[in-house]
Design a protein around this motif. Structure first.
Motif, PDB file in Angstrom:
ATOM      1  N   MET A   1       0.849  -1.207   0.000  1.00  0.00           N
ATOM      2  CA  MET A   1       0.000   0.000   0.000  1.00  0.00           C
ATOM      3  C   MET A   1       0.882   1.254   0.000  1.00  0.00           C
ATOM      4  O   MET A   1       1.940   1.268   0.603  1.00  0.00           O
ATOM      5  N   ASP A   2       0.437   2.282  -0.695  1.00  0.00           N
ATOM      6  CA  ASP A   2       1.218   3.518  -0.727  1.00  0.00           C
ATOM      7  C   ASP A   2       0.728   4.492   0.354  1.00  0.00           C
ATOM      8  O   ASP A   2      -0.177   4.173   1.134  1.00  0.00           O
ATOM      9  N   ILE A   3       1.328   5.687   0.365  1.00  0.00           N
ATOM     10  CA  ILE A   3       1.002   6.631   1.444  1.00  0.00           C
ATOM     11  C   ILE A   3      -0.479   7.004   1.422  1.00  0.00           C
ATOM     12  O   ILE A   3      -1.125   7.044   2.475  1.00  0.00           O
ATOM     13  N   SER A   4      -1.047   7.221   0.245  1.00  0.00           N
ATOM     14  CA  SER A   4      -2.461   7.630   0.232  1.00  0.00           C
ATOM     15  C   SER A   4      -3.369   6.492   0.699  1.00  0.00           C
ATOM     16  O   SER A   4      -4.360   6.726   1.404  1.00  0.00           O
ATOM     17  N   GLY A   5      -3.022   5.249   0.357  1.00  0.00           N
ATOM     18  CA  GLY A   5      -3.800   4.106   0.832  1.00  0.00           C
ATOM     19  C   GLY A   5      -3.702   3.955   2.341  1.00  0.00           C
ATOM     20  O   GLY A   5      -4.695   3.713   3.037  1.00  0.00           O
ATOM     21  N   ARG A   6      -2.484   4.118   2.853  1.00  0.00           N
ATOM     22  CA  ARG A   6      -2.308   4.000   4.309  1.00  0.00           C
ATOM     23  C   ARG A   6      -3.028   5.137   5.026  1.00  0.00           C
ATOM     24  O   ARG A   6      -3.592   4.957   6.099  1.00  0.00           O
ATOM     25  N   TRP A   7      -2.992   6.319   4.411  1.00  0.00           N
ATOM     26  CA  TRP A   7      -3.674   7.479   5.010  1.00  0.00           C
ATOM     27  C   TRP A   7      -5.167   7.189   5.154  1.00  0.00           C
ATOM     28  O   TRP A   7      -5.756   7.416   6.212  1.00  0.00           O
ATOM     29  N   ARG A   8      -5.767   6.653   4.085  1.00  0.00           N
ATOM     30  CA  ARG A   8      -7.209   6.346   4.148  1.00  0.00           C
ATOM     31  C   ARG A   8      -7.502   5.307   5.220  1.00  0.00           C
ATOM     32  O   ARG A   8      -8.489   5.413   5.956  1.00  0.00           O
ATOM     33  N   THR A   9      -6.642   4.296   5.303  1.00  0.00           N
ATOM     34  CA  THR A   9      -6.849   3.255   6.320  1.00  0.00           C
ATOM     35  C   THR A   9      -6.787   3.844   7.737  1.00  0.00           C
ATOM     36  O   THR A   9      -7.616   3.529   8.594  1.00  0.00           O
ATOM     37  N   ILE A  10      -5.803   4.702   7.974  1.00  0.00           N
ATOM     38  CA  ILE A  10      -5.669   5.308   9.311  1.00  0.00           C
ATOM     39  C   ILE A  10      -6.902   6.167   9.624  1.00  0.00           C
ATOM     40  O   ILE A  10      -7.460   6.102  10.721  1.00  0.00           O
ATOM     41  N   LYS A  11      -7.360   6.947   8.627  1.00  0.00           N
ATOM     42  CA  LYS A  11      -8.555   7.782   8.840  1.00  0.00           C
ATOM     43  C   LYS A  11      -9.776   6.910   9.171  1.00  0.00           C
ATOM     44  O   LYS A  11     -10.578   7.244  10.046  1.00  0.00           O
ATOM     45  N   GLU A  12      -9.873   5.765   8.477  1.00  0.00           N
ATOM     46  CA  GLU A  12     -10.999   4.860   8.757  1.00  0.00           C
ATOM     47  C   GLU A  12     -10.899   4.264  10.156  1.00  0.00           C
ATOM     48  O   GLU A  12     -11.905   4.125  10.857  1.00  0.00           O
ATOM     49  N   ARG A  13      -9.664   3.927  10.536  1.00  0.00           N
ATOM     50  CA  ARG A  13      -9.485   3.348  11.878  1.00  0.00           C
ATOM     51  C   ARG A  13      -9.793   4.375  12.963  1.00  0.00           C
ATOM     52  O   ARG A  13     -10.344   4.031  14.015  1.00  0.00           O
ATOM     53  N   ILE A  14      -9.462   5.632  12.717  1.00  0.00           N
ATOM     54  CA  ILE A  14      -9.822   6.692  13.677  1.00  0.00           C
ATOM     55  C   ILE A  14     -11.348   6.798  13.771  1.00  0.00           C
ATOM     56  O   ILE A  14     -11.912   6.849  14.870  1.00  0.00           O
ATOM     57  N   ALA A  15     -11.998   6.797  12.609  1.00  0.00           N
ATOM     58  CA  ALA A  15     -13.464   6.927  12.593  1.00  0.00           C
ATOM     59  C   ALA A  15     -14.127   5.761  13.339  1.00  0.00           C
ATOM     60  O   ALA A  15     -15.094   5.961  14.088  1.00  0.00           O
ATOM     61  N   SER A  16     -13.598   4.537  13.155  1.00  0.00           N
ATOM     62  CA  SER A  16     -14.175   3.382  13.866  1.00  0.00           C
ATOM     63  C   SER A  16     -13.973   3.506  15.368  1.00  0.00           C
ATOM     64  O   SER A  16     -14.869   3.175  16.149  1.00  0.00           O
ATOM     65  N   ALA A  17     -12.797   3.979  15.759  1.00  0.00           N
ATOM     66  CA  ALA A  17     -12.535   4.131  17.197  1.00  0.00           C
ATOM     67  C   ALA A  17     -13.437   5.212  17.794  1.00  0.00           C
ATOM     68  O   ALA A  17     -13.927   5.062  18.923  1.00  0.00           O
ATOM     69  N   GLU A  18     -13.666   6.281  17.049  1.00  0.00           N
ATOM     70  CA  GLU A  18     -14.588   7.323  17.512  1.00  0.00           C
ATOM     71  C   GLU A  18     -15.970   6.721  17.759  1.00  0.00           C
ATOM     72  O   GLU A  18     -16.611   6.980  18.776  1.00  0.00           O
ATOM     73  N   LYS A  19     -16.400   5.912  16.805  1.00  0.00           N
ATOM     74  CA  LYS A  19     -17.722   5.294  16.896  1.00  0.00           C
ATOM     75  C   LYS A  19     -17.825   4.370  18.108  1.00  0.00           C
ATOM     76  O   LYS A  19     -18.767   4.442  18.892  1.00  0.00           O
ATOM     77  N   ARG A  20     -16.794   3.506  18.273  1.00  0.00           N
ATOM     78  CA  ARG A  20     -16.770   2.592  19.426  1.00  0.00           C
ATOM     79  C   ARG A  20     -16.869   3.338  20.739  1.00  0.00           C
ATOM     80  O   ARG A  20     -17.464   2.877  21.696  1.00  0.00           O
ATOM     81  N   ALA A  21     -16.224   4.530  20.770  1.00  0.00           N
ATOM     82  CA  ALA A  21     -16.190   5.298  22.019  1.00  0.00           C
ATOM     83  C   ALA A  21     -17.403   6.196  22.157  1.00  0.00           C
ATOM     84  O   ALA A  21     -17.515   6.943  23.129  1.00  0.00           O
ATOM     85  N   GLY A  22     -18.304   6.160  21.176  1.00  0.00           N
ATOM     86  CA  GLY A  22     -19.489   7.015  21.230  1.00  0.00           C
ATOM     87  C   GLY A  22     -19.162   8.488  21.046  1.00  0.00           C
ATOM     88  O   GLY A  22     -19.868   9.359  21.533  1.00  0.00           O
ATOM     89  N   ARG A  23     -18.075   8.748  20.322  1.00  0.00           N
ATOM     90  CA  ARG A  23     -17.689  10.143  20.078  1.00  0.00           C
ATOM     91  C   ARG A  23     -18.104  10.549  18.668  1.00  0.00           C
ATOM     92  O   ARG A  23     -18.109   9.724  17.760  1.00  0.00           O
ATOM     93  N   PRO A  24     -18.442  11.840  18.472  1.00  0.00           N
ATOM     94  CA  PRO A  24     -18.869  12.275  17.141  1.00  0.00           C
ATOM     95  C   PRO A  24     -17.764  12.058  16.092  1.00  0.00           C
ATOM     96  O   PRO A  24     -16.582  12.218  16.405  1.00  0.00           O
ATOM     97  N   THR A  25     -18.164  11.697  14.901  1.00  0.00           N
ATOM     98  CA  THR A  25     -17.213  11.538  13.798  1.00  0.00           C
ATOM     99  C   THR A  25     -16.507  12.867  13.553  1.00  0.00           C
ATOM    100  O   THR A  25     -17.144  13.916  13.524  1.00  0.00           O
ATOM    101  N   GLY A  26     -15.203  12.812  13.415  1.00  0.00           N
ATOM    102  CA  GLY A  26     -14.436  14.035  13.159  1.00  0.00           C
ATOM    103  C   GLY A  26     -13.987  14.748  14.417  1.00  0.00           C
ATOM    104  O   GLY A  26     -13.418  15.835  14.343  1.00  0.00           O
TER     105      GLY A  26
END
Ligand SMILES: *Cc1c(COP(=O)(O)O)cnc(C)c1O
Length: 236
Positions: free
Chosen positions: A1-26
């Motif tokens: 995976m290149d930098i842009s692919g890894r960037w998207r994955t990290i952003k998705e993982r942040i969004a999932s963690a926000e959701k798990r913690a009941g925190r607003p997206t973003g």
């Protein structure tokens, strides 16, 4: 995976963690830690959509920033030497590593001279690790009181570096204690403490845990850009 692919994955993982913690997206922003990486790699992240970039060393930042778009927001995350403060300017969005009085005074002097107010976070050594920079939790109140009459420094919250290679439960406890310290400090009514919002905590290996514990900024380097050749995590 290149930098842009890894960037998207990290952003998705942040969004999932926000959701798990009941925190607003973003509610959590990603700081891309670019130390040791060149302008081309930084630009790849920029093209993917990244705007906030963290550097450890002022000189390395000065060498790199002119090659990058002007709307990059730069963060100083390493130990900042007082004699380097004069090189900082309006491109600096946030200083994460305010950890001692002489640095507070140097920032005040430079801010007055340049007509700038430095947004900053207090670096806190939660685990009491002797090898690490940062104020002890019990020093934070006095530091904030002293900072209240330094009009060129605007303290927005706290930053911590977790213990190196500690088990997840231990990291979680460090992050939780930084959040509680912020909440308790706000409640104490120290001048300026009501505005303490930011929590800069979590890196490549533990950013999801940090999000679950209330981080507002996670600092991710190697997971996005690849392994660094040398590790200079503490220096500016
Ligand atoms: C290098 C560094 C990071 C990023 O570390 P990774 O493990 O590569 O994500 C985060 N914070 C600070 C203060 C650093 O020096």
């Amino acid at each position: 995976m290149d930098i842009s692919g890894r960037w998207r994955t990290i952003k998705e993982r942040i969004a999932s963690a926000e959701k798990r913690a009941g925190r607003p997206t973003g509610s959590v922003s990603l700081l891309a830690v670019t130390k040791t990486f060149g302008p081309e790699e930084v630009l790849a992240a920029y093209k993917a959509g990244q705007r906030d970039f963290g550097e450890n060393r002022v000189q390395e930042w000065q060498g790199k920033a002119p090659f990058l778009p002007e709307d990059c927001r730069w963060h100083i995350i390493g130990r900042l030497q007082t004699n380097k403060v004069k090189y900082l300017d309006e491109r600096v969005r946030l200083i994460h590593s305010l950890d001692r009085f002489p640095l507070l005074q140097a920032l005040q002097t430079a801010g007055e001279k340049k007509g700038l107010i430095w947004p900053a976070l207090l670096e806190v050594n939660i685990a009491g690790d002797e090898a690490k920079a940062g104020l002890a939790p019990e020093e934070v109140g006095d530091f904030l009181t002293a900072a209240a009459d330094h009009s060129a420094v605007d303290i927005r919250g706290f930053m911590t570096i977790g213990p190196f290679a500690a088990p997840e439960a231990e990291m979680r406890e460090v992050f939780r204690r930084l959040r509680l310290l912020r909440d308790e400090t706000r409640a104490r009514g120290i001048p300026g403490a009501a505005g303490l919002d930011a929590l800069s905590m979590g890196m490549s290996r533990d950013f999801e845990t940090a999000v679950e514990e209330g981080a507002t900024i996670v600092r991710v380097g190697s997971l996005l850009f690849g392994e660094r050749r040398q590790d200079d995590r503490e220096e500016a």
